[in-house]
Motif scaffolding. Sequence first.
Motif, PDB file in Angstrom:
ATOM      1  N   GLY A 239      -9.245   2.344  -2.517  1.00  0.00           N
ATOM      2  CA  GLY A 239      -8.461   1.785  -3.625  1.00  0.00           C
ATOM      3  C   GLY A 239      -8.692   0.284  -3.709  1.00  0.00           C
ATOM      4  O   GLY A 239      -9.680  -0.252  -3.183  1.00  0.00           O
ATOM      5  N   GLU A 240      -7.722  -0.375  -4.344  1.00  0.00           N
ATOM      6  CA  GLU A 240      -7.850  -1.797  -4.645  1.00  0.00           C
ATOM      7  C   GLU A 240      -8.154  -2.654  -3.400  1.00  0.00           C
ATOM      8  O   GLU A 240      -8.995  -3.554  -3.437  1.00  0.00           O
ATOM      9  CB  GLU A 240      -6.528  -2.233  -5.276  1.00  0.00           C
ATOM     10  CG  GLU A 240      -6.482  -3.626  -5.784  1.00  0.00           C
ATOM     11  CD  GLU A 240      -5.030  -4.003  -6.128  1.00  0.00           C
ATOM     12  OE1 GLU A 240      -4.282  -3.141  -6.627  1.00  0.00           O
ATOM     13  OE2 GLU A 240      -4.677  -5.163  -5.854  1.00  0.00           O
ATOM     14  N   ASN A 241      -7.478  -2.357  -2.300  1.00  0.00           N
ATOM     15  CA  ASN A 241      -7.677  -3.191  -1.099  1.00  0.00           C
ATOM     16  C   ASN A 241      -9.079  -3.031  -0.519  1.00  0.00           C
ATOM     17  O   ASN A 241      -9.668  -3.996  -0.033  1.00  0.00           O
ATOM     18  CB  ASN A 241      -6.626  -2.867  -0.035  1.00  0.00           C
ATOM     19  CG  ASN A 241      -5.320  -3.554  -0.346  1.00  0.00           C
ATOM     20  OD1 ASN A 241      -5.218  -4.775  -0.276  1.00  0.00           O
ATOM     21  ND2 ASN A 241      -4.323  -2.765  -0.747  1.00  0.00           N
ATOM     22  N   VAL A 242      -9.588  -1.799  -0.528  1.00  0.00           N
ATOM     23  CA  VAL A 242     -10.952  -1.584  -0.019  1.00  0.00           C
ATOM     24  C   VAL A 242     -11.940  -2.369  -0.887  1.00  0.00           C
ATOM     25  O   VAL A 242     -12.784  -3.114  -0.372  1.00  0.00           O
ATOM     26  CB  VAL A 242     -11.322  -0.079  -0.007  1.00  0.00           C
ATOM     27  CG1 VAL A 242     -12.796   0.109   0.340  1.00  0.00           C
ATOM     28  CG2 VAL A 242     -10.451   0.689   0.972  1.00  0.00           C
ATOM     29  N   TYR A 243     -11.810  -2.213  -2.204  1.00  0.00           N
ATOM     30  CA  TYR A 243     -12.786  -2.869  -3.086  1.00  0.00           C
ATOM     31  C   TYR A 243     -12.679  -4.396  -3.011  1.00  0.00           C
ATOM     32  O   TYR A 243     -13.681  -5.099  -3.032  1.00  0.00           O
ATOM     33  CB  TYR A 243     -12.636  -2.350  -4.524  1.00  0.00           C
ATOM     34  CG  TYR A 243     -12.888  -0.845  -4.616  1.00  0.00           C
ATOM     35  CD1 TYR A 243     -14.009  -0.282  -3.996  1.00  0.00           C
ATOM     36  CD2 TYR A 243     -12.002   0.006  -5.258  1.00  0.00           C
ATOM     37  CE1 TYR A 243     -14.231   1.093  -4.040  1.00  0.00           C
ATOM     38  CE2 TYR A 243     -12.226   1.382  -5.302  1.00  0.00           C
ATOM     39  CZ  TYR A 243     -13.341   1.915  -4.684  1.00  0.00           C
ATOM     40  OH  TYR A 243     -13.564   3.275  -4.709  1.00  0.00           O
TER      41      TYR A 243
ATOM     42  N   ASP B 172      -9.863   3.043   4.937  1.00  0.00           N
ATOM     43  CA  ASP B 172      -8.582   3.307   4.267  1.00  0.00           C
ATOM     44  C   ASP B 172      -7.885   2.024   3.824  1.00  0.00           C
ATOM     45  O   ASP B 172      -8.193   0.927   4.270  1.00  0.00           O
ATOM     46  CB  ASP B 172      -7.711   4.259   5.087  1.00  0.00           C
ATOM     47  CG  ASP B 172      -7.049   3.588   6.254  1.00  0.00           C
ATOM     48  OD1 ASP B 172      -6.239   2.677   6.033  1.00  0.00           O
ATOM     49  OD2 ASP B 172      -7.332   3.990   7.397  1.00  0.00           O
ATOM     50  N   GLU B 173      -6.929   2.211   2.940  1.00  0.00           N
ATOM     51  CA  GLU B 173      -6.272   1.078   2.282  1.00  0.00           C
ATOM     52  C   GLU B 173      -5.408   0.254   3.236  1.00  0.00           C
ATOM     53  O   GLU B 173      -5.357  -0.964   3.128  1.00  0.00           O
ATOM     54  CB  GLU B 173      -5.401   1.600   1.127  1.00  0.00           C
ATOM     55  CG  GLU B 173      -6.186   1.948  -0.116  1.00  0.00           C
ATOM     56  CD  GLU B 173      -6.664   0.704  -0.856  1.00  0.00           C
ATOM     57  OE1 GLU B 173      -7.887   0.522  -0.925  1.00  0.00           O
ATOM     58  OE2 GLU B 173      -5.822  -0.070  -1.343  1.00  0.00           O
TER      59      GLU B 173
ATOM     60  N   VAL C 116       0.848  -1.197   0.000  1.00  0.00           N
ATOM     61  CA  VAL C 116       0.000   0.000   0.000  1.00  0.00           C
ATOM     62  C   VAL C 116       0.883   1.246   0.000  1.00  0.00           C
ATOM     63  O   VAL C 116       0.651   2.200  -0.761  1.00  0.00           O
ATOM     64  CB  VAL C 116      -0.933   0.017   1.235  1.00  0.00           C
ATOM     65  CG1 VAL C 116      -1.684   1.342   1.341  1.00  0.00           C
ATOM     66  CG2 VAL C 116      -1.909  -1.158   1.187  1.00  0.00           C
TER      67      VAL C 116
ATOM     68  N   GLN D 272      -1.799   4.897  -2.736  1.00  0.00           N
ATOM     69  CA  GLN D 272      -3.259   5.082  -2.866  1.00  0.00           C
ATOM     70  C   GLN D 272      -3.794   4.725  -1.481  1.00  0.00           C
ATOM     71  O   GLN D 272      -3.791   3.553  -1.105  1.00  0.00           O
ATOM     72  CB  GLN D 272      -3.804   4.142  -3.942  1.00  0.00           C
ATOM     73  CG  GLN D 272      -5.308   3.926  -3.921  1.00  0.00           C
ATOM     74  CD  GLN D 272      -6.099   5.114  -4.433  1.00  0.00           C
ATOM     75  OE1 GLN D 272      -5.748   5.684  -5.457  1.00  0.00           O
ATOM     76  NE2 GLN D 272      -7.135   5.491  -3.709  1.00  0.00           N
TER      77      GLN D 272
ATOM     78  N   PHE E 184      -6.790   5.571   0.306  1.00  0.00           N
ATOM     79  CA  PHE E 184      -8.181   5.237   0.652  1.00  0.00           C
ATOM     80  C   PHE E 184      -8.960   4.898  -0.606  1.00  0.00           C
ATOM     81  O   PHE E 184      -8.577   5.279  -1.708  1.00  0.00           O
ATOM     82  CB  PHE E 184      -8.858   6.360   1.450  1.00  0.00           C
ATOM     83  CG  PHE E 184      -8.980   7.644   0.689  1.00  0.00           C
ATOM     84  CD1 PHE E 184     -10.107   7.899  -0.066  1.00  0.00           C
ATOM     85  CD2 PHE E 184      -7.969   8.594   0.713  1.00  0.00           C
ATOM     86  CE1 PHE E 184     -10.221   9.078  -0.789  1.00  0.00           C
ATOM     87  CE2 PHE E 184      -8.084   9.768  -0.010  1.00  0.00           C
ATOM     88  CZ  PHE E 184      -9.205  10.015  -0.765  1.00  0.00           C
TER      89      PHE E 184
ATOM     90  N   SER F 266      -7.645  -1.926   5.209  1.00  0.00           N
ATOM     91  CA  SER F 266      -8.233  -2.964   4.353  1.00  0.00           C
ATOM     92  C   SER F 266      -7.216  -4.047   4.029  1.00  0.00           C
ATOM     93  O   SER F 266      -7.560  -5.234   3.969  1.00  0.00           O
ATOM     94  CB  SER F 266      -8.763  -2.350   3.050  1.00  0.00           C
ATOM     95  OG  SER F 266      -9.713  -1.367   3.361  1.00  0.00           O
ATOM     96  N   ALA F 267      -5.958  -3.647   3.816  1.00  0.00           N
ATOM     97  CA  ALA F 267      -4.907  -4.633   3.527  1.00  0.00           C
ATOM     98  C   ALA F 267      -4.746  -5.570   4.725  1.00  0.00           C
ATOM     99  O   ALA F 267      -4.649  -6.794   4.565  1.00  0.00           O
ATOM    100  CB  ALA F 267      -3.597  -3.920   3.210  1.00  0.00           C
TER     101      ALA F 267
END
Length: 366
Positions: free
Chosen positions: A16-20, A213-214, A7, A12, A14, A217-218
């Motif tokens: 971003g890919e990890n949230v989605y 935030d990313e 991350v 990126q 918030f 989420s990660a």
Amino acid sequence: MAEIEGVLDKMQLFLGENVYQLEREFADYCGTRFAVGVGSGTDALYLSLRAVGVGLGDEVITVANTFIATAEAIVQAGARPVFVDMDADTYAMDPSKVEEAISARTRAIIPVHLYGHPVDMDRIMAIARKHGLKVIEDACQAHGAEYKGVKVGTIGDAGAFSFYCSKNLGAYGEGGIVVTRDREIATQVQILRDHGQSSRHDHAMIGTNSRLDELQSAVLRVKLRHLDAWNTMRRALAAEYNSQLFGLEEVVRPTERPYAKHVYHLYVIRTPDRPGLSAQLRKHNIATGIHYPIPVHLQRAWLAAGYSGGSLPVTESSSQEILSLPMYPELTVDQVHYICQSVRDYFRPQRMRRGGVFRGPRLGGQ
Ligand SMILES: Cc1ncc(COP(=O)(O)O)c(C=O)c1O
């Protein structure tokens, strides 16, 4: 660490890919269609209420034996919480008390899957359908818990989860998520969490800042893979507590109803001598907690709402007796034995004085 560094490399931070990805993975885990990451469990409740249309002047039925956030979210949405009493065995909303609390202003019900034990959702949903009410499940303490084989949070119109660090699935900071099978509710929460923007610089409604935030989420994506194993460990530890505390008449152990898969966010006993027992356990280096010592309707901030002592007798009497014993997946069986032995040792002299018979721990009993 690799995920966190990934991350930071991309920056990126918030939405971003990890949230989605987390949203997809958590929706799949729960067995529902949508999940929308937000800033906290409190916001998950607040934004769900807004998304189902709860607003100024409405009433929302909930319980007072919960963390204050459940009721705060209702007030933040402009509505008034109406508290109903709990079931004495499961600590969950008592469905037989809900209908008498419904008024012309009632718009929604928030049952709370407290401590990780599911509410009797069929009865809540039947009342909601009969009266045209929305149901938002407060699943902040119940990641992975099941009602009749279905994950909690997916039964009502929306489910709110917290990722506070001590939860069954906890982040390394704050976070929360809304799950729903309703595309419209998911879209509303997506817009509301990002200042009401439906597209960049187009603010369709008054929202708030509640973006997951990313980094969180990660971390959550890695931890989600362990959630079932951790819940299994919690359940095994609860079974160990149950058998070790069997036969101790001063202690009421938690119940698990046949329809429920309890995930033991907390292992809560009831005892009439709570101050003495918790002081004794502290002397043995055993930490305990009380969830929660003052029910929401008797908190100072709520005095103006006009509730008084005696209005929720089961909630109020249980708040004087509940005690949370240590519960987390890393706890060992030996530690549970040590805790239970300390509980037994505390009550032994009192028993002797009363001339009672002391029954030793029995394995496998309920
Ligand atoms: C039952 C319940 N509801 C709501 C919340 C609020 O969650 P958060 O602390 O993430 O805002 C919590 C957790 O703290 C909770 O236990």
